[in-house]
Enzyme design. Structure first.
Site, PDB file in Angstrom:
ATOM      1  N   PRO A 128      10.449  -5.101  50.414  1.00  0.00           N
ATOM      2  CG  PRO A 128      11.574  -5.072  48.417  1.00  0.00           C
ATOM      3  CD  PRO A 128      11.665  -5.547  49.769  1.00  0.00           C
ATOM      4  CD  GLU A 129       5.057  -5.623  53.661  1.00  0.00           C
ATOM      5  OE1 GLU A 129       3.549  -5.692  53.545  1.00  0.00           O
ATOM      6  OE2 GLU A 129       5.629  -4.976  54.558  1.00  0.00           O
TER       7      GLU A 129
ATOM      8  NE  ARG B 239      21.262  -6.464  56.148  1.00  0.00           N
ATOM      9  CZ  ARG B 239      20.104  -6.521  57.347  1.00  0.00           C
ATOM     10  NH1 ARG B 239      19.323  -5.548  57.287  1.00  0.00           N
ATOM     11  NH2 ARG B 239      20.181  -7.649  57.971  1.00  0.00           N
TER      12      ARG B 239
ATOM     13  NE  ARG C  52      -4.321 -21.081  61.348  1.00  0.00           N
ATOM     14  CZ  ARG C  52      -3.327 -21.024  60.405  1.00  0.00           C
ATOM     15  NH1 ARG C  52      -4.072 -21.214  59.142  1.00  0.00           N
ATOM     16  NH2 ARG C  52      -2.123 -20.620  60.437  1.00  0.00           N
TER      17      ARG C  52
END
Ligand code: ZN
Length: 278
Positions: free
Chosen positions: A2-3, A112, A151
């Protein structure tokens, strides 16, 4: 996993059922789900409290309690929170139940067993290091540009780094990069101002759209009422396995590993050379 859109949906749909409710009991079928404090303390400090609010930060759910403490839940890979009657049989793989008054129950289902709960006085102990919230007004394209400056890590890795920006994971990073037509391996600092602007827009657009579709049920994600989200039907590249074609140009979608996660992209629409030169 889930995000942000999935966790936001869970928050929105759980909220009306639980605010104002009192915790009448806790059942742990898997004690490892409690990270902090001890299991004994978790029971004694949670039971009897009233739930006064529920917010989301990144992929974390933060339940406010009447004592001023907070219960924080991270669903990790396969967790979901299902709402049901206290008297009903727990669904398969339920690892914890939070019993509320008025015959309401929150089932923490997690095949899990990577999901985690914390009961702490100060949420920042758990969520303090997270990067900015991508859907908040403060997250402007300038903020994104500042964070990307110099970056060298691949943009895909940065977008799914929770300290860089909160809530985005593998699926929505792939979708945002496709929408902005940026190759996932491009160094973060190599994006042009125009590309950063496109990426900023793409991030907000894919997240809002997925929230509108109640999250993506590509694996084990369920909404609190047990139904599935439909956001994955809108996916352009993410999880499109087995020679699926780019919806924009018809080129087969490719999958490459970036920091051990499969990244889906269109090799033509997201050409790698653009912007690579100094
Ligand atoms: Zn394409």
């Amino acid at each position: 996993m889930p995000e942000l859109p999935e966790v936001e949906t869970i928050k929105n749909e759980l909220l009306p059922h639980i605010v104002g409710r009192q915790v009448t009991g806790v059942t742990l079928f898997w004690e490892g789900i409690v990270r902090q404090p001890s299991v004994k303390e978790f029971y004694s400090r949670l039971i009897g409290q009233r739930l006064t609010g529920l917010t989301r930060r990144g992929k974390y759910l933060i339940f406010s309690l009447s004592s001023g403490e907070v219960l924080i839940i991270h669903l990790k890979m396969t967790g979901s929170l299902l709402i049901g009657q206290d008297s009903s049989e727990p669904p398969k793989y339920t690892r914890a139940m939070i019993h509320l008054d008025k015959d309401i129950n929150i089932f923490f289902r997690d095949p899990r067993k990577f999901g985690v709960m914390w009961l702490v006085e100060d949420a920042s102990v758990v969520v303090g290091k997270l990067g900015p919230e991508p859907l908040e007004a403060g997250f402007t394209s300038q903020v994104l540009a500042q964070r990307l400056a110099n970056r060298t890590a691949p943009i895909k890795a940065l977008l799914s780094d929770q300290t860089f920006i909160a809530g985005i994971g593998n699926m929505y990073a792939d979708e945002a990069l496709f929408a902005a037509r940026i190759h996932p391996l491009r160094p973060g600092g190599s994006l042009s101002p125009e590309e950063m602007e496109h990426l900023h827009q793409a991030i907000q657009q894919v997240l809002w759209s997925a929230i509108g579709n109640k999250g993506a049920s590509v694996d084990t994600y369920f909404r609190p009422d047990g139904t599935l989200g439909t956001a994955h039907f809108q996916f352009q590249v993410a999880h499109r396995l087995g020679g699926k074609l780019c919806p924009a140009c018809g080129t087969p979608i490719e999958r490459i590993p970036i920091r051990n996660r499969g990244s889906y992209f269109c090799p033509k629409c997201q050409a790698s050379t653009k912007g690579d030169s100094p």
